[in-house]
Design a protein around this motif. Structure first.
Motif, PDB file in Angstrom:
ATOM      1  N   LEU A   1     -34.604 -11.868 -14.341  1.00 14.03           N
ATOM      2  CA  LEU A   1     -34.699 -12.977 -15.292  1.00 14.03           C
ATOM      3  C   LEU A   1     -35.296 -12.529 -16.626  1.00 14.03           C
ATOM      4  CD1 LEU A   1     -35.508 -15.854 -12.832  1.00 14.03           C
ATOM      5  CD2 LEU A   1     -33.432 -15.503 -14.142  1.00 14.03           C
ATOM      6  N   GLY A   2     -35.245 -11.233 -16.864  1.00 15.89           N
ATOM      7  CA  GLY A   2     -35.596 -10.716 -18.189  1.00 15.89           C
ATOM      8  C   GLY A   2     -37.083 -10.706 -18.477  1.00 15.89           C
ATOM      9  N   ALA A   3     -37.918 -10.672 -17.421  1.00 16.57           N
ATOM     10  CA  ALA A   3     -39.362 -10.664 -17.639  1.00 16.57           C
ATOM     11  C   ALA A   3     -40.032  -9.629 -16.745  1.00 16.57           C
ATOM     12  CB  ALA A   3     -39.934 -12.056 -17.367  1.00 16.57           C
ATOM     13  N   PRO A   4     -39.634  -8.343 -16.875  1.00 19.93           N
ATOM     14  CA  PRO A   4     -40.222  -7.320 -16.006  1.00 19.93           C
ATOM     15  C   PRO A   4     -41.734  -7.233 -16.199  1.00 19.93           C
ATOM     16  CG  PRO A   4     -38.958  -6.314 -17.803  1.00 19.93           C
ATOM     17  CD  PRO A   4     -38.708  -7.785 -17.863  1.00 19.93           C
ATOM     18  N   ASP A   5     -42.424  -6.943 -15.104  1.00 20.85           N
ATOM     19  CA  ASP A   5     -43.884  -6.856 -15.153  1.00 20.85           C
ATOM     20  C   ASP A   5     -44.300  -5.388 -15.272  1.00 20.85           C
ATOM     21  OD1 ASP A   5     -46.559  -7.005 -14.855  1.00 20.85           O
ATOM     22  OD2 ASP A   5     -46.539  -8.152 -12.980  1.00 20.85           O
ATOM     23  N   PRO A   6     -44.959  -5.014 -16.376  1.00 20.87           N
ATOM     24  CA  PRO A   6     -45.356  -3.610 -16.548  1.00 20.87           C
ATOM     25  C   PRO A   6     -46.306  -3.153 -15.433  1.00 20.87           C
ATOM     26  CG  PRO A   6     -45.835  -4.923 -18.525  1.00 20.87           C
ATOM     27  CD  PRO A   6     -45.354  -5.872 -17.485  1.00 20.87           C
ATOM     28  N   GLN A   7     -47.114  -4.080 -14.906  1.00 21.55           N
ATOM     29  CA  GLN A   7     -48.054  -3.730 -13.831  1.00 21.55           C
ATOM     30  C   GLN A   7     -47.358  -3.528 -12.490  1.00 21.55           C
ATOM     31  OE1 GLN A   7     -51.334  -3.708 -15.024  1.00 21.55           O
ATOM     32  NE2 GLN A   7     -50.232  -4.194 -16.910  1.00 21.55           N
ATOM     33  N   ARG A   8     -46.261  -4.246 -12.310  1.00 21.25           N
ATOM     34  CA  ARG A   8     -45.580  -4.212 -11.014  1.00 21.25           C
ATOM     35  C   ARG A   8     -44.096  -3.910 -11.210  1.00 21.25           C
ATOM     36  NH1 ARG A   8     -46.910  -9.881  -8.098  1.00 21.25           N
ATOM     37  NH2 ARG A   8     -47.276 -10.479 -10.251  1.00 21.25           N
ATOM     38  N   PRO A   9     -43.748  -2.683 -11.621  1.00 20.48           N
ATOM     39  CA  PRO A   9     -42.337  -2.394 -11.868  1.00 20.48           C
ATOM     40  C   PRO A   9     -41.537  -2.454 -10.562  1.00 20.48           C
ATOM     41  CG  PRO A   9     -43.642  -0.389 -11.950  1.00 20.48           C
ATOM     42  CD  PRO A   9     -44.613  -1.522 -11.787  1.00 20.48           C
ATOM     43  N   ALA A  10     -40.283  -2.847 -10.685  1.00 23.26           N
ATOM     44  CA  ALA A  10     -39.424  -2.867  -9.499  1.00 23.26           C
ATOM     45  C   ALA A  10     -39.186  -1.427  -9.068  1.00 23.26           C
ATOM     46  CB  ALA A  10     -38.100  -3.545  -9.840  1.00 23.26           C
ATOM     47  N   PRO A  11     -39.118  -1.187  -7.746  1.00 22.58           N
ATOM     48  CA  PRO A  11     -38.915   0.180  -7.256  1.00 22.58           C
ATOM     49  C   PRO A  11     -37.587   0.749  -7.773  1.00 22.58           C
ATOM     50  CG  PRO A  11     -38.637  -1.446  -5.480  1.00 22.58           C
ATOM     51  CD  PRO A  11     -39.175  -2.175  -6.659  1.00 22.58           C
ATOM     52  N   ALA A  12     -37.594   2.048  -8.067  1.00 24.53           N
ATOM     53  CA  ALA A  12     -36.362   2.680  -8.532  1.00 24.53           C
ATOM     54  C   ALA A  12     -35.373   2.755  -7.370  1.00 24.53           C
ATOM     55  CB  ALA A  12     -36.672   4.076  -9.060  1.00 24.53           C
ATOM     56  N   GLN A  13     -34.192   2.198  -7.589  1.00 28.02           N
ATOM     57  CA  GLN A  13     -33.161   2.156  -6.549  1.00 28.02           C
ATOM     58  C   GLN A  13     -31.814   2.217  -7.233  1.00 28.02           C
ATOM     59  OE1 GLN A  13     -34.017  -1.653  -4.865  1.00 28.02           O
ATOM     60  NE2 GLN A  13     -34.448  -0.823  -2.860  1.00 28.02           N
ATOM     61  N   PRO A  14     -30.776   2.627  -6.506  1.00 30.07           N
ATOM     62  CA  PRO A  14     -29.452   2.566  -7.134  1.00 30.07           C
ATOM     63  C   PRO A  14     -29.082   1.116  -7.437  1.00 30.07           C
ATOM     64  CG  PRO A  14     -29.363   3.659  -4.977  1.00 30.07           C
ATOM     65  CD  PRO A  14     -30.749   3.145  -5.140  1.00 30.07           C
ATOM     66  N   PRO A  15     -28.276   0.886  -8.498  1.00 31.85           N
ATOM     67  CA  PRO A  15     -27.920  -0.479  -8.897  1.00 31.85           C
ATOM     68  C   PRO A  15     -27.395  -1.323  -7.747  1.00 31.85           C
ATOM     69  CG  PRO A  15     -27.052   1.100 -10.479  1.00 31.85           C
ATOM     70  CD  PRO A  15     -27.682   1.897  -9.392  1.00 31.85           C
ATOM     71  N   ALA A  16     -26.544  -0.728  -6.901  1.00 29.59           N
ATOM     72  CA  ALA A  16     -25.943  -1.531  -5.827  1.00 29.59           C
ATOM     73  C   ALA A  16     -27.016  -2.066  -4.879  1.00 29.59           C
ATOM     74  CB  ALA A  16     -24.914  -0.706  -5.062  1.00 29.59           C
ATOM     75  N   ALA A  17     -28.019  -1.248  -4.594  1.00 24.71           N
ATOM     76  CA  ALA A  17     -29.076  -1.660  -3.673  1.00 24.71           C
ATOM     77  C   ALA A  17     -29.915  -2.776  -4.294  1.00 24.71           C
ATOM     78  CB  ALA A  17     -29.956  -0.467  -3.316  1.00 24.71           C
ATOM     79  N   ARG A  18     -30.182  -2.634  -5.602  1.00 24.45           N
ATOM     80  CA  ARG A  18     -30.957  -3.674  -6.276  1.00 24.45           C
ATOM     81  C   ARG A  18     -30.202  -4.989  -6.272  1.00 24.45           C
ATOM     82  NH1 ARG A  18     -34.657  -1.388 -10.255  1.00 24.45           N
ATOM     83  NH2 ARG A  18     -33.986  -2.838 -11.846  1.00 24.45           N
ATOM     84  N   ARG A  19     -28.920  -4.865  -6.568  1.00 28.81           N
ATOM     85  CA  ARG A  19     -28.113  -6.080  -6.613  1.00 28.81           C
ATOM     86  C   ARG A  19     -28.082  -6.764  -5.244  1.00 28.81           C
ATOM     87  NH1 ARG A  19     -22.658  -7.464  -9.782  1.00 28.81           N
ATOM     88  NH2 ARG A  19     -22.120  -5.293  -9.592  1.00 28.81           N
ATOM     89  N   ALA A  20     -27.915  -5.955  -4.197  1.00 33.24           N
ATOM     90  CA  ALA A  20     -27.868  -6.522  -2.847  1.00 33.24           C
ATOM     91  C   ALA A  20     -29.166  -7.250  -2.524  1.00 33.24           C
ATOM     92  CB  ALA A  20     -27.596  -5.418  -1.827  1.00 33.24           C
ATOM     93  N   GLN A  21     -30.265  -6.694  -3.006  1.00 32.66           N
ATOM     94  CA  GLN A  21     -31.554  -7.314  -2.702  1.00 32.66           C
ATOM     95  C   GLN A  21     -31.726  -8.650  -3.443  1.00 32.66           C
ATOM     96  OE1 GLN A  21     -34.773  -4.548  -3.006  1.00 32.66           O
ATOM     97  NE2 GLN A  21     -36.274  -6.119  -2.405  1.00 32.66           N
ATOM     98  N   VAL A  22     -31.266  -8.692  -4.679  1.00 32.86           N
ATOM     99  CA  VAL A  22     -31.335  -9.968  -5.413  1.00 32.86           C
ATOM    100  C   VAL A  22     -30.493 -11.015  -4.700  1.00 32.86           C
ATOM    101  CG1 VAL A  22     -30.759 -11.164  -7.548  1.00 32.86           C
ATOM    102  CG2 VAL A  22     -31.804  -8.904  -7.642  1.00 32.86           C
ATOM    103  N   ILE A  23     -29.291 -10.601  -4.283  1.00 32.48           N
ATOM    104  CA  ILE A  23     -28.408 -11.553  -3.610  1.00 32.48           C
ATOM    105  C   ILE A  23     -29.055 -12.071  -2.331  1.00 32.48           C
ATOM    106  CG2 ILE A  23     -26.236 -11.691  -2.312  1.00 32.48           C
ATOM    107  CD1 ILE A  23     -25.039  -9.980  -4.666  1.00 32.48           C
ATOM    108  N   SER A  24     -29.666 -11.194  -1.566  1.00 28.80           N
ATOM    109  CA  SER A  24     -30.252 -11.685  -0.315  1.00 28.80           C
ATOM    110  C   SER A  24     -31.468 -12.572  -0.602  1.00 28.80           C
ATOM    111  CB  SER A  24     -30.556 -10.526   0.644  1.00 28.80           C
ATOM    112  OG  SER A  24     -31.889 -10.128   0.508  1.00 28.80           O
TER     113      SER A  24
END
Ligand SMILES: Nc1ncnc2c1ncn2[C@@H]1O[C@H](COP(=O)(O)OP(=O)(O)O)[C@@H](O)[C@H]1O
Ligand SMILES: [Mg+2]
Length: 489
Positions: free
Chosen positions: A149-172
């Motif tokens: 939603l365009g508000a990344p948290d500098p303190q809590r960055p999302a784990p580095a993952q391939p795009p497909a894995a990130r997308r799958a996680q958002v969908i779930s």
């Protein structure tokens, strides 16, 4: 002790109400009472009963523009609201085809109670409160949702993952969210105008749409050209909306123009010409009033020209174009500028590009509202307007000279850039779209590139490539110089 014999209930003013959409406004002005559609409403009602007992449903209302898809959905959702259900809405727009996830982000904002005007910290606060309030297990998904939603948290960055894995996680996460929301009470979601959805949103919806087991009713509407694989699933039902029948047209006209005997022949003529498309009917009536063939107060008109002598263009687009043509230069120009911004436009943005004195601007806006091309949808915290119908915007957009339209797109791009210094990435694809329309290849290329970077971070590699390709296509129109090579690289 103050004279009241019985306890009286007190209310505290919590804030200003907001007209939810153009139908509220229309209704407040007494326009087009709802006619017909009894059996369609019964179908929706039956689906709601299924949803209440945990059998999630997806319903698609399909018809050509102006048939009444939005209105039917609106009437049904009003009924759901009155029954106390939560309703969430999102829409795709004509200029959004190249803006990945536009309607999906719209929808997530609705589910999560995020206001796009909020700053990043506030957005995170709201997402966190909402998700954790529903289920503490959402904790792990927070960084990704912040990113999305365009508000990344500098303190809590999302784990580095391939795009497909990130997308799958958002969908779930979103599937879980719908499920959890439905546990409290049945939830109603409406997405409008799917035929304009970008490819990333289409894919997203494909994967969250299976409503089995959740108390969720997903109501969609789209024009017939939209197709999807899930349309053959047992939990999907389609309502092919037909134009209004002759009886309903008569009823509608009775309300719009009245029941004077002089109007009898008009009814049959309008039915024949419009085929029962209610938007077409409304526009024909406006035309006849504006051109003086219908006289007298609204709803009690008299026809003063014999029906045989009436000349009304044969398509709703032509009717709209003729009505726009009759506007004053000032009003016509303003309507064109507004159409360049989009179906919905913020007052301050229009003011910025309109080059009109404030009182001229408000008088032009008033006359465009009077003529029912646009309606005001919000007054606070800032004015917002919307075209009465996507077709109105489309015709207003097309009825200006190319050169003027290009300059307007450039002005809109500049204004969006100036207005959003802190959220440029969020607006990059929109700005790129305007620069492409403005014919400024250099700026368009740069902005498509910037948009592509954001898209990658939002897990849509394929769409990012599409944006890069658009950027490269723009550079092909530039002179062969160092700057071009730089951009291409
Ligand atoms: N059943 C109806 N009764 C009265 N007016 C209607 C009805 N259906 C649609 N309209 C009016 O016709 C216009 C077009 O309807 P809309 O729902 O926007 O069409 P669509 O979404 O299919 O393009 C709107 O002004 C709407 O209020
Ligand atoms: Mg619609």
């Amino acid at each position: 002790m103050f004279g009241a014999a019985a306890p009286a209930r007190l209310f505290r003013l919590a804030g200003l109400g907001e007209a939810r959409n153009h139908f509220d406004v229309a209704r407040a002005r007494g326009l087009s009472p709802f006619v017909g559609r009894e059996s369609d409403l019964r179908t929706l009602e039956a689906a709601l009963e299924q949803v209440k007992i945990g059998r999630g449903q997806v319903i698609g209302v399909v018809a050509e523009a102006g048939t009444g898809k939005s209105r039917l959905c609106f009437e049904f959702l009003q009924h759901c609201r009155a029954a106390g259900f939560q309703v969430y809405e999102a829409r795709a727009v004509a200029h959004g085809r190249n803006i990945p996830f536009l309607p999906v982000i719209d929808l997530l904002r609705a589910y999560l109670g995020v206001d796009p005007a909020d700053d990043a910290a506030r957005i995170r606060e709201r997402i966190e409160a909402r998700l954790l309030g529903l289920d503490p297990a959402f904790e792990a998904a927070l960084p990704l949702m912040f990113d999305f939603l365009g508000a990344p948290d500098p303190q809590r960055p999302a784990p580095a993952q391939p795009p497909a894995a990130r997308r799958a996680q958002v969908i779930s996460t979103v599937r879980q969210l719908i499920y959890r929301l439905g546990e409290q009470q049945p939830i109603m979601t409406m997405i409008e105008d799917l035929h304009w959805m970008d490819a990333a949103s289409v894919e997203f919806i494909d994967q969250v749409i299976d409503a089995r087991g959740s108390r969720s009713l997903l109501l969609l509407n789209f024009r017939p050209e939209f197709q999807a694989a899930w349309m053959s699933k047992p939990w999907y039902r389609q309502i092919p909306l037909t134009p209004l029948d002759e009886g309903s047209v008569g009823e509608l006209l009775g309300e719009l123009v009245g029941r004077d005997p002089s109007l009898r022949p008009l009814e049959a003529a309008i039915y024949a010409q419009t085929g029962g498309n209610p938007f077409f009917i409304e526009e024909v009536v406006r035309t006849l009033v504006e051109t003086g063939h219908l006289e007298g107060p609204r709803g009690a008109h008299q026809l003063v020209t014999p029906v045989e002598r009436l000349e009304v263009p044969s398509t709703v687009q032509a009717v709209l174009a003729a009505r726009i043509d009759r506007l004053s230069r000032r009003d016509k120009r303003l309507l064109g500028l507004a159409a360049v911004i989009g179906k919905t436009f913020r007052g301050p943005l229009l003011a910025k590009i309109a080059e009109l004195e404030p009182d001229e601007l408000s008088s032009a806006l008033a006359s465009l509202q009077n003529a029912e091309f646009i309606v005001e949808t919000a007054v606070w915290p800032e004015a917002e307007f919307t075209f009465r119908h996507p077709l109105t915007q489309e015709v207003a957009l097309g009825s200006q000279l190319m050169d003027r339209r290009r300059r307007a797109h450039a002005a809109v791009a500049d204004a969006i850039e100036a207005d959003n210094p802190k959220r440029l990435d969020d607006h990059a694809a929109l700005i790129a779209t305007h620069w492409s329309e403005a014919g400024d290849a250099r700026k368009a290329a740069a902005w498509w590139l910037r948009a592509a970077r954001l898209t990658v971070s939002r897990f849509a590699a394929v769409e990012a490539v599409a944006q890069i390709l658009r950027g490269i296509a723009e550079t092909n129109r530039l002179p062969e110089d160092a700057e071009r090579w730089q951009t291409e690289l």
